[in-house]
Write a protein that holds these residues in place. Structure first.
Motif, PDB file in Angstrom:
ATOM      1  N   TYR A   2       1.159  -0.951   0.264  1.00 62.89           N
ATOM      2  CA  TYR A   2       0.060  -0.086  -0.249  1.00 62.89           C
ATOM      3  C   TYR A   2       0.755   1.028   0.047  1.00 62.89           C
ATOM      4  O   TYR A   2       1.879   0.938   0.448  1.00 62.89           O
ATOM      5  CB  TYR A   2      -0.884   0.133   1.249  1.00 62.89           C
ATOM      6  N   HIS A   3      -0.170   2.222  -0.040  1.00 65.55           N
ATOM      7  CA  HIS A   3       1.393   4.168  -0.094  1.00 65.55           C
ATOM      8  C   HIS A   3      -0.036   4.664   0.871  1.00 65.55           C
ATOM      9  O   HIS A   3      -0.527   4.246   2.684  1.00 65.55           O
ATOM     10  CB  HIS A   3       1.131   4.244  -1.218  1.00 65.55           C
TER      11      HIS A   3
ATOM     12  N   THR B 132       2.308  -3.877   3.945  1.00 65.81           N
ATOM     13  CA  THR B 132       3.297  -2.392   4.083  1.00 65.81           C
ATOM     14  C   THR B 132       2.600  -1.654   3.248  1.00 65.81           C
ATOM     15  O   THR B 132       1.645  -1.278   2.619  1.00 65.81           O
ATOM     16  CB  THR B 132       4.472  -3.475   3.527  1.00 65.81           C
ATOM     17  N   PHE B 133       3.565  -0.114   4.003  1.00 67.95           N
ATOM     18  CA  PHE B 133       3.002   1.029   3.496  1.00 67.95           C
ATOM     19  C   PHE B 133       3.944   1.821   2.997  1.00 67.95           C
ATOM     20  O   PHE B 133       4.969   2.204   4.051  1.00 67.95           O
ATOM     21  CB  PHE B 133       1.930   1.683   4.604  1.00 67.95           C
ATOM     22  N   ASP B 134       3.819   2.107   2.104  1.00 68.38           N
ATOM     23  CA  ASP B 134       5.233   2.897   1.772  1.00 68.38           C
ATOM     24  C   ASP B 134       4.737   4.191   1.766  1.00 68.38           C
ATOM     25  O   ASP B 134       4.154   4.835   1.391  1.00 68.38           O
ATOM     26  CB  ASP B 134       5.795   2.889  -0.001  1.00 68.38           C
ATOM     27  N   ASP B 135       6.441   5.016   1.873  1.00 67.70           N
ATOM     28  CA  ASP B 135       6.512   6.472   1.897  1.00 67.70           C
ATOM     29  C   ASP B 135       6.378   7.016   3.189  1.00 67.70           C
ATOM     30  O   ASP B 135       6.667   8.240   3.275  1.00 67.70           O
ATOM     31  CB  ASP B 135       5.937   7.351   0.628  1.00 67.70           C
ATOM     32  N   GLY B 136       5.527   6.726   3.525  1.00 71.09           N
ATOM     33  CA  GLY B 136       5.344   7.374   5.118  1.00 71.09           C
ATOM     34  C   GLY B 136       3.944   8.557   5.291  1.00 71.09           C
ATOM     35  O   GLY B 136       4.754  10.148   5.707  1.00 71.09           O
TER      36      GLY B 136
ATOM     37  N   VAL C 208       9.627   4.764   5.890  1.00 68.94           N
ATOM     38  CA  VAL C 208       9.471   5.913   6.078  1.00 68.94           C
ATOM     39  C   VAL C 208      10.225   7.320   5.496  1.00 68.94           C
ATOM     40  O   VAL C 208      11.873   5.806   4.718  1.00 68.94           O
ATOM     41  CB  VAL C 208       9.107   6.817   7.374  1.00 68.94           C
ATOM     42  N   LEU C 209      10.618   7.691   5.344  1.00 71.10           N
ATOM     43  CA  LEU C 209      11.853   8.854   4.554  1.00 71.10           C
ATOM     44  C   LEU C 209      11.837   9.436   5.581  1.00 71.10           C
ATOM     45  O   LEU C 209      11.713  10.397   5.260  1.00 71.10           O
ATOM     46  CB  LEU C 209      11.757   9.855   2.946  1.00 71.10           C
ATOM     47  N   PRO C 210      13.157   9.472   6.211  1.00 71.42           N
ATOM     48  CA  PRO C 210      13.620  10.456   7.714  1.00 71.42           C
ATOM     49  C   PRO C 210      14.479  11.719   6.896  1.00 71.42           C
ATOM     50  O   PRO C 210      14.213  12.689   7.805  1.00 71.42           O
ATOM     51  CB  PRO C 210      14.151   9.511   8.266  1.00 71.42           C
ATOM     52  N   GLY C 211      14.268  11.451   5.804  1.00 73.72           N
ATOM     53  CA  GLY C 211      14.892  13.199   4.822  1.00 73.72           C
ATOM     54  C   GLY C 211      13.696  13.475   4.448  1.00 73.72           C
ATOM     55  O   GLY C 211      14.565  14.854   3.885  1.00 73.72           O
TER      56      GLY C 211
ATOM     57  N   GLY D  59      13.688  -3.618   9.020  1.00 75.87           N
ATOM     58  CA  GLY D  59      13.433  -3.950   7.369  1.00 75.87           C
ATOM     59  C   GLY D  59      13.498  -2.779   6.382  1.00 75.87           C
ATOM     60  O   GLY D  59      14.041  -1.080   6.947  1.00 75.87           O
ATOM     61  N   PHE D  60      13.729  -3.392   5.406  1.00 73.81           N
ATOM     62  CA  PHE D  60      14.322  -1.774   4.020  1.00 73.81           C
ATOM     63  C   PHE D  60      13.327  -1.971   2.905  1.00 73.81           C
ATOM     64  O   PHE D  60      12.566  -2.979   3.117  1.00 73.81           O
ATOM     65  CB  PHE D  60      15.663  -1.661   3.702  1.00 73.81           C
ATOM     66  N   CYS D  61      12.852  -0.941   2.008  1.00 73.76           N
ATOM     67  CA  CYS D  61      12.215  -0.949   1.694  1.00 73.76           C
ATOM     68  C   CYS D  61      12.693  -0.663   0.246  1.00 73.76           C
ATOM     69  O   CYS D  61      13.233   1.026   0.507  1.00 73.76           O
ATOM     70  CB  CYS D  61      10.943  -0.487   1.544  1.00 73.76           C
TER      71      CYS D  61
END
Length: 267
Positions: free
Chosen positions: A31-32, A87-91, A114-117, A189-191
């Protein structure tokens, strides 16, 4: 021929010929965003109503959605046939407002990549828009406090296949360190952004210390560092999910049969 994305095993006892072959491989949904689908050129959004129905379909079939770490741990014990990875991508910020309450209602868990940057940023990598806000550090900590597994999607959503060595290491390693500090937990985990993966990206993920990584369609790469997933969208009704489930089992069982019959080159 499928190629293992895992290191070659160390020498040890000969395999037990009576040992059971593994059952059907894990089923992992991708999912996103969860929200307004009125303009969705990249098909990354499901409405809360549709997600509610999809989770209900899983539960009626005796299945339960969990994070990927929990799913893989169960399968390693020879259990977990009733578990599905969510899974949910991008945060996206709508995970906390829309997805999380529905997951709680249906007794499900998930992994949030998620994307901490890009904390408090938006999905600038999607040129056609619409702009969707991303979670803040507080939102990520809130999701973690409610039992959601947090994983890394890199720092800024860079295509790792095209990244130079310095950028690749930063996206993979630095994002893990930042998220571990942010949540106070180990990040397993990494995506891969855009679902794109090659051996160089796999090597970077392994060296950074991740125990698994998700792609979309990893091509000939196989193993915990190149887990395939199936896309779930707004048009995935109960019937479409049923078909995807059956096709996944048939395709992956055929692939496992090939792996058991043919030698596998190690990466």
């Amino acid at each position: 021929m499928p190629v293992s994305a895992d290191p070659a095993p160390s020498a040890g006892p000969a395999p037990d010929p009576t040992r059971r072959r593994p059952g059907p491989p894990p089923w992992v949904a991708m999912y996103h965003s969860v929200g307004d689908c009125s303009y969705d050129p990249y098909r990354v959004t499901v409405s809360p109503r549709r997600l509610d129905r999809q989770l209900g379909w899983l539960r009626r079939r005796g299945l339960r959605g969990v994070g990927v770490r929990e799913l893989l741990a169960a399968r390693a014990r020879g259990a977990g046939q009733d578990l599905v990875g969510l899974t949910f991508d991008d945060g996206y910020a709508d995970f906390v407002t829309h997805a999380l309450p529905l997951l709680r209602r249906h007794g499900c868990g998930a992994t949030l990549f998620v994307l901490p940057g890009r904390l408090d940023g938006d999905n600038a990598w999607d040129p056609l828009g619409p702009r969707k806000p991303l979670l803040s550090a507080e939102g990520i900590r809130q999701a973690a406090a409610e039992g959601i597994e947090i994983g890394s999607h890199g720092l800024t959503h860079v295509d790792l296949i095209r990244a130079d060595d310095t950028s690749l290491r930063a996206e993979v390693s630095n994002s893990r360190a930042l998220l571990s500090e942010m949540t106070g937990a180990l990040i397993d985990g990494f995506c891969y952004p855009y679902g794109r993966v090659d051996r160089r990206a796999v090597d970077a993920v392994r060296e950074a210390g991740y125990t698994y990584a998700c792609a979309t369609g990893p091509g000939d790469l196989t193993g915990p560092l190149a887990l395939p997933r199936f896309h779930v969208g707004e048009h995935d009704t109960a019937w479409r999910l049923h078909l995807k489930h059956r096709l996944h089992r048939l395709h992956r069982l055929h692939r496992l049969h090939r792996l058991h019959r043919r030698p596998v080159e190690r990466v």
